[in-house]
Scaffold this active site. Structure first.
Site, PDB file in Angstrom:
ATOM      1  N   ASN A   1       0.865  -1.186   0.000  1.00 29.78           N
ATOM      2  CA  ASN A   1       0.000   0.000   0.000  1.00 29.78           C
ATOM      3  C   ASN A   1       0.899   1.233   0.000  1.00 29.78           C
ATOM      4  OD1 ASN A   1      -1.792   2.060   0.470  1.00 29.78           O
ATOM      5  ND2 ASN A   1      -2.390   1.378   2.536  1.00 29.78           N
TER       6      ASN A   1
ATOM      7  N   LYS B   1       0.054   4.247  -0.232  1.00 27.48           N
ATOM      8  CA  LYS B   1      -0.585   5.450   0.351  1.00 27.48           C
ATOM      9  C   LYS B   1      -0.347   6.636  -0.592  1.00 27.48           C
ATOM     10  CE  LYS B   1      -0.223   3.352   4.852  1.00 27.48           C
ATOM     11  NZ  LYS B   1      -0.149   3.501   6.301  1.00 27.48           N
TER      12      LYS B   1
ATOM     13  N   HIS C   1      -9.559   1.286   5.030  1.00 29.18           N
ATOM     14  CA  HIS C   1      -8.284   1.470   5.740  1.00 29.18           C
ATOM     15  C   HIS C   1      -8.517   2.435   6.899  1.00 29.18           C
ATOM     16  CE1 HIS C   1      -4.171   2.638   6.603  1.00 29.18           C
ATOM     17  NE2 HIS C   1      -3.776   1.558   5.946  1.00 29.18           N
TER      18      HIS C   1
ATOM     19  N   GLU D   1      -6.926   4.846   7.871  1.00 33.61           N
ATOM     20  CA  GLU D   1      -6.726   6.260   7.520  1.00 33.61           C
ATOM     21  C   GLU D   1      -7.969   6.824   6.844  1.00 33.61           C
ATOM     22  OE1 GLU D   1      -2.938   5.639   5.572  1.00 33.61           O
ATOM     23  OE2 GLU D   1      -2.080   5.189   7.531  1.00 33.61           O
TER      24      GLU D   1
ATOM     25  N   SER E   1       3.761  -1.677  10.413  1.00 32.11           N
ATOM     26  CA  SER E   1       5.215  -1.713  10.647  1.00 32.11           C
ATOM     27  C   SER E   1       5.854  -3.041  10.246  1.00 32.11           C
ATOM     28  CB  SER E   1       5.533  -1.360  12.110  1.00 32.11           C
ATOM     29  OG  SER E   1       5.136  -0.030  12.384  1.00 32.11           O
TER      30      SER E   1
HETATM   31  P1  13P Z   1       3.224   0.714   7.633  1.00 26.98           P
HETATM   32  O1  13P Z   1       3.690  -0.590   7.062  1.00 26.98           O
HETATM   33  O2  13P Z   1       3.943   1.898   7.043  1.00 26.98           O
HETATM   34  O3  13P Z   1       3.183   0.691   9.123  1.00 26.98           O
HETATM   35  O4  13P Z   1       1.699   0.894   7.139  1.00 26.98           O
HETATM   36  C1  13P Z   1       0.805  -0.128   7.370  1.00 26.98           C
HETATM   37  C2  13P Z   1      -0.438   0.155   6.604  1.00 26.98           C
HETATM   38  O5  13P Z   1      -1.238   0.988   6.985  1.00 26.98           O
HETATM   39  C3  13P Z   1      -0.650  -0.595   5.353  1.00 26.98           C
HETATM   40  O6  13P Z   1      -1.950  -0.422   4.883  1.00 26.98           O
END
Ligand code: 13P
Length: 268
Positions: free
Chosen positions: A17, A19, A107, A109, A225
């Site tokens: 992802n 983002k 998600h 977010e 993470s």
């Molecule tokens: P990170 O791997 O940067 O912690 O992000 C996790 C995430 O939200 C994947 O959708």
């Protein structure tokens, strides 16, 4: 029901992802780089998807198809209507026309920063299925909820709201991503045991909603993470069927290390 003990072996899915990172030029370079390094054995026992921003999708689709790179195209979000006066939104129909296979839905977010409701998550899961793509539906508790001992309540509310009323075939074919909010972007991944406990709990909810067979085939990813260092330990757990990777998916070499770590756990 586990990969180790049961008769069903679920093929793991590793998803990157991106983002709001990588414009379409950077996306082109990253996917080409990944395509040059990715060898057939790397994806012999693992499915891989990448989820670039909307503006990159057409570019990535062209490279992946043109150069026969064994990656599935994914999106990070969509609206649940096919067309209409919804300024700024992208429809599942548009994604399907681009050859998109997986769509991340709900998600944290989107839920937290853009007020996506449980009802909108449920409608989007259905819209993605209607267009024969696979939802990767995200669920997960906040740090406060975990500290208050409310992890299971939180997961239960989110899973039931998203999936209630789906058929066994629909639920058994989709992907759930367990992403605890406190692990996302924090450098503090869940322990393999905590990830496994949550994935087992989610699978149990799927069994309640759609029966044991759906629960045995639904894929449950862990996200938060993930790194090349912790990937193998996380997917060695029998109910963790892959990883949803944020930051560590942005660079081809690192993402490839994660894909290989997962593949190494599944090769017979
Ligand atoms: P990170 O791997 O940067 O912690 O992000 C996790 C995430 O939200 C994947 O959708």
């Amino acid at each position: 029901m586990s990969n180790l003990e049961g008769s069903v072996v679920r093929r793991p899915l590793v998803s990157g992802n991106w983002k709001m990172h990588h414009d379409h030029i950077e996306a082109l370079h990253t996917v080409r780089d990944l395509g040059l390094r990715l060898k057939a054995p790397d994806v012999g026992s693992v499915d891989v998807s990448i989820h670039p921003p909307f503006t990159d999708l057409r570019t990535v689709q062209t490279v992946v198809e043109g150069e026969s790179i064994p990656l599935a195209l994914g999106a990070q979000h969509c609206y649940f209507e096919d067309r209409g006066a919804f300024t700024g939104e992208v429809s599942p129909q548009m994604l399907a026309r681009l050859g998109t296979r997986y769509v991340v839905v709900g998600h944290s977010e989107r839920r937290r920063l853009f007020a996506m409701s449980d009802a909108a998550v449920a409608a989007t899961v259905r819209a993605v299925l209607r267009h024969e793509m696979t939802p990767i539906c995200c669920v997960g508790e906040s740090e406060a909820e975990r500290d208050a001992g409310r992890t299971e309540t939180c997961l239960s509310v989110q899973v039931r709201a998203a999936f209630n009323g789906l058929s066994a075939a629909q639920l058994g074919g989709l992907v759930v991503a367990y992403e605890p909010l406190w692990a996302i972007g924090s450098g503090r991944a869940a322990t393999a045991v905590d990830a496994e406990d949550a994935c087992v709990f989610i699978r149990g909810l799927v069994a309640e909603l759609a029966g044991a067979e759906a629960a045995s085939t639904v894929r449950v990813q862990y996200g938060g993470s993930v790194t090349a260092e912790n990937a193998a330990e996380l997917v060695s757990e029998p109910d963790v069927d892959g990883l949803l990777v944020g930051g560590a998916s942005l660079e081809a070499g690192t993402f490839l290390d994660i894909i290989r770590a997962v593949g190494g756990c599944y090769r017979s």
